[in-house]
Write a protein that holds these residues in place. Structure first.
Motif, short mmCIF file in Angstrom:
data_model
loop_
_atom_site.label_atom_id
_atom_site.label_comp_id
_atom_site.label_asym_id
_atom_site.label_seq_id
_atom_site.Cartn_x
_atom_site.Cartn_y
_atom_site.Cartn_z
N THR A 60 0.83 -1.19 0.00
CA THR A 60 0.00 0.00 0.00
C THR A 60 0.87 1.25 0.00
O THR A 60 1.84 1.33 0.76
CB THR A 60 -0.93 0.03 1.23
N VAL A 61 0.50 2.19 -0.84
CA VAL A 61 1.12 3.52 -0.88
C VAL A 61 0.05 4.51 -0.44
O VAL A 61 -1.00 4.62 -1.08
CB VAL A 61 1.64 3.86 -2.28
N ASP A 62 0.30 5.23 0.64
CA ASP A 62 -0.75 6.05 1.26
C ASP A 62 -0.80 7.47 0.70
O ASP A 62 -1.86 8.10 0.73
CB ASP A 62 -0.55 6.10 2.78
N ARG A 63 0.30 8.01 0.24
CA ARG A 63 0.30 9.34 -0.39
C ARG A 63 0.78 9.15 -1.81
O ARG A 63 1.90 9.51 -2.17
CB ARG A 63 1.21 10.31 0.39
N ALA A 64 -0.08 8.59 -2.62
CA ALA A 64 0.34 8.11 -3.93
C ALA A 64 0.51 9.21 -4.97
O ALA A 64 1.41 9.14 -5.81
CB ALA A 64 -0.66 7.07 -4.45
N PHE A 65 -0.35 10.21 -4.96
CA PHE A 65 -0.42 11.12 -6.10
C PHE A 65 0.10 12.53 -5.83
O PHE A 65 0.62 13.16 -6.75
CB PHE A 65 -1.87 11.18 -6.62
N THR A 66 -0.02 13.01 -4.61
CA THR A 66 0.40 14.39 -4.34
C THR A 66 1.24 14.50 -3.06
O THR A 66 0.95 15.33 -2.20
CB THR A 66 -0.82 15.32 -4.23
N PRO A 67 2.30 13.72 -2.91
CA PRO A 67 3.13 13.88 -1.72
C PRO A 67 3.91 15.19 -1.79
O PRO A 67 4.49 15.52 -2.83
CB PRO A 67 4.07 12.68 -1.78
N PRO A 68 3.96 15.96 -0.69
CA PRO A 68 4.76 17.19 -0.69
C PRO A 68 6.24 16.86 -0.88
O PRO A 68 6.69 15.75 -0.58
CB PRO A 68 4.49 17.79 0.70
N PRO A 69 7.04 17.82 -1.34
CA PRO A 69 8.46 17.56 -1.60
C PRO A 69 9.23 17.07 -0.38
O PRO A 69 10.17 16.29 -0.52
CB PRO A 69 8.98 18.92 -2.09
N ALA A 70 8.85 17.53 0.81
CA ALA A 70 9.58 17.14 2.02
C ALA A 70 9.06 15.85 2.65
O ALA A 70 9.63 15.37 3.63
CB ALA A 70 9.54 18.27 3.05
N TYR A 71 8.00 15.30 2.11
CA TYR A 71 7.38 14.11 2.69
C TYR A 71 8.20 12.86 2.41
O TYR A 71 8.62 12.63 1.27
CB TYR A 71 5.97 13.95 2.12
N GLU A 72 8.44 12.06 3.43
CA GLU A 72 9.14 10.79 3.28
C GLU A 72 8.10 9.67 3.16
O GLU A 72 7.47 9.31 4.15
CB GLU A 72 10.07 10.54 4.47
N PRO A 73 7.90 9.13 1.97
CA PRO A 73 6.83 8.14 1.77
C PRO A 73 7.07 6.88 2.59
O PRO A 73 8.21 6.45 2.79
CB PRO A 73 6.91 7.84 0.27
N VAL A 74 5.98 6.29 3.04
CA VAL A 74 6.03 5.01 3.74
C VAL A 74 5.26 4.00 2.89
O VAL A 74 4.06 4.16 2.65
CB VAL A 74 5.42 5.10 5.14
N VAL A 75 5.95 2.98 2.44
CA VAL A 75 5.34 1.89 1.67
C VAL A 75 5.14 0.72 2.61
O VAL A 75 6.09 0.24 3.24
CB VAL A 75 6.22 1.49 0.48
N LEU A 76 3.89 0.26 2.74
CA LEU A 76 3.55 -0.81 3.67
C LEU A 76 3.41 -2.13 2.91
O LEU A 76 2.58 -2.24 2.00
CB LEU A 76 2.24 -0.48 4.39
N LEU A 77 4.20 -3.10 3.29
CA LEU A 77 4.12 -4.45 2.73
C LEU A 77 3.56 -5.38 3.80
O LEU A 77 4.11 -5.49 4.89
CB LEU A 77 5.50 -4.94 2.29
N GLU A 78 2.44 -6.05 3.51
CA GLU A 78 1.76 -6.92 4.46
C GLU A 78 1.74 -8.35 3.94
O GLU A 78 1.15 -8.62 2.89
CB GLU A 78 0.34 -6.44 4.71
N GLU A 79 2.38 -9.23 4.69
CA GLU A 79 2.33 -10.65 4.44
C GLU A 79 1.57 -11.30 5.60
O GLU A 79 1.31 -10.65 6.62
CB GLU A 79 3.73 -11.23 4.31
N GLN A 80 1.22 -12.58 5.48
CA GLN A 80 0.51 -13.23 6.56
C GLN A 80 1.38 -13.27 7.82
O GLN A 80 2.46 -13.86 7.83
CB GLN A 80 0.11 -14.65 6.16
N GLY A 81 0.91 -12.58 8.88
CA GLY A 81 1.64 -12.56 10.13
C GLY A 81 2.88 -11.69 10.13
O GLY A 81 3.70 -11.77 11.06
N HIS A 82 3.06 -10.84 9.13
CA HIS A 82 4.29 -10.06 9.05
C HIS A 82 4.03 -8.77 8.29
O HIS A 82 3.30 -8.75 7.29
CB HIS A 82 5.37 -10.87 8.33
N GLN A 83 4.59 -7.69 8.77
CA GLN A 83 4.51 -6.39 8.09
C GLN A 83 5.90 -5.79 7.98
O GLN A 83 6.73 -5.95 8.87
CB GLN A 83 3.62 -5.41 8.86
N GLU A 84 6.12 -5.09 6.87
CA GLU A 84 7.33 -4.29 6.71
C GLU A 84 6.94 -2.89 6.27
O GLU A 84 6.09 -2.73 5.38
CB GLU A 84 8.26 -4.90 5.66
#
Length: 329
Positions: free
Chosen positions: A245-269
């Motif tokens: 999941t990408v939470d600020r996909a289309f209009t992230p501000p220049p200073a924003y550090e994107p967080v990409v969430l990867l979800e597997e069964q019983g595990h998140q990164e």
């Protein structure tokens, strides 16, 4: 790259022109607007010349490229005039109101050997390359679904995006983002399987909508867009091993550090990525294409033109397939 601006829009004032005067690849030379007073104010603020009209700006020999931020219904007319004047064109998204206008402008740019690009800033943000790399490495397994949304709260009543005769409506303003993202992440050949639109009773303007898409490989996609929602700018790709999941996909501000969430069964990164100025990268890419000789007919330019037309064909398909619900507003 010596740039002229056609239009005094909000996006030009807030985002594009401040970035244009900051990035080293661009020299903002002149500006013209539909209102002379507003054009003078813009020009004084951004330190460039104010021209008496659009035609006068296109006649300037020191302007080699133009940025067009006029209402959508005027994009085709002035982009075509700029191309015929030998100017390279960066036009605010979408390139026109329908696929015919997109095809005509792309063909005209190829004929006149100039660069034509839409100002889809999000395409230049590295977070999407990171997601595509996860896909290619098999972290999600076999992809089965894609969900994307770009929705914003209601606009002021006099906002140009509520003007149906000026190319307004949610589909052309925000719906084109998840449609373009579907093409970016699912590949070519995405088609519309169904759609719904909430339309204004007074004139049929679309206020919000949803669409079901399917890719040639069988990935099912659902997109949502509109002017009737709390803000959302997100997408999720879902496979048989994980989803991302990408939470600020289309209009992230220049200073924003994107967080990409990867979800597997019983595990998140959670992957925190470096901040990136997607608009600055978009302008730099446009300038680089101009500096490369202006043909933009190599693979990158041809692919971008194909994607531009394909996205507008999806817009038309949404309109054609949509079940419309009329609302009072």
């Amino acid at each position: 790259m010596r740039l002229g601006a056609l239009g005094t829009s909000s996006i030009a004032w807030r985002r594009t022109l401040p970035t244009a005067v900051r990035v080293p690849e661009v020299d903002l030379v002149a500006l013209a607007g539909r209102s002379a007073d507003k054009a003078e104010r813009f020009a004084a603020h951004f330190g460039c010349a104010a021209e008496s009209g659009f035609d006068a700006l296109l006649e300037r020999p020191d302007v080699e490229a133009v940025y067009i931020s006029l209402p959508t219904a005027l994009h085709h007319e002035w982009a075509a005039k700029a191309i015929r004047a030998g100017k390279h064109v960066l036009v605010e998204k979408p390139v026109g109101v329908d696929a015919r206008e997109a095809r005509e402008l792309c063909a005209l740019a190829e004929e006149h050997d100039v660069v034509l690009r839409e100002n889809f800033m999000f395409l230049h943000h590295p977070q999407h390359s990171f997601v595509r790399d996860l896909l290619e490495k098999g972290r999600l397994g076999t992809l089965s679904s894609f969900h994307a949304a770009f929705c914003i709260p209601p606009l002021p009543a006099d906002d140009i995006r509520y003007a149906s005769d000026m190319g307004g409506g949610a589909l052309l303003d925000v719906g084109v983002y998840p449609l373009r993202a579907a093409g970016l992440l699912l590949g070519p050949g995405v088609r519309v399987a169904g759609a719904t639109l909430r339309t204004r009773a007074t004139d049929g303007l679309d206020l919000s909508g949803q669409a079901l898409l399917v890719s040639p490989s069988g990935v099912l996609a659902h997109i949502a867009f509109g002017f009737e929602h709390a803000y959302a700018s997100t997408y999720t790709l879902w496979g048989d091993r994980a989803r991302v999941t990408v939470d600020r996909a289309f209009t992230p501000p220049p200073a924003y550090e994107p967080v990409v969430l990867l979800e597997e069964q019983g595990h998140q990164e959670r992957f925190t990525l470096p901040a990136a100025d997607q608009l600055g990268a978009c302008l730099a890419s446009f300038a680089a294409a101009v500096r490369a000789g202006g043909t933009d007919s190599a693979r990158e330019g041809a692919d971008l033109r194909h994607d531009t037309v394909a996205a507008m064909e999806l817009v038309e398909a949404v309109r054609r397939e949509a079940v419309r619900v009329t609302v009072d507003q």
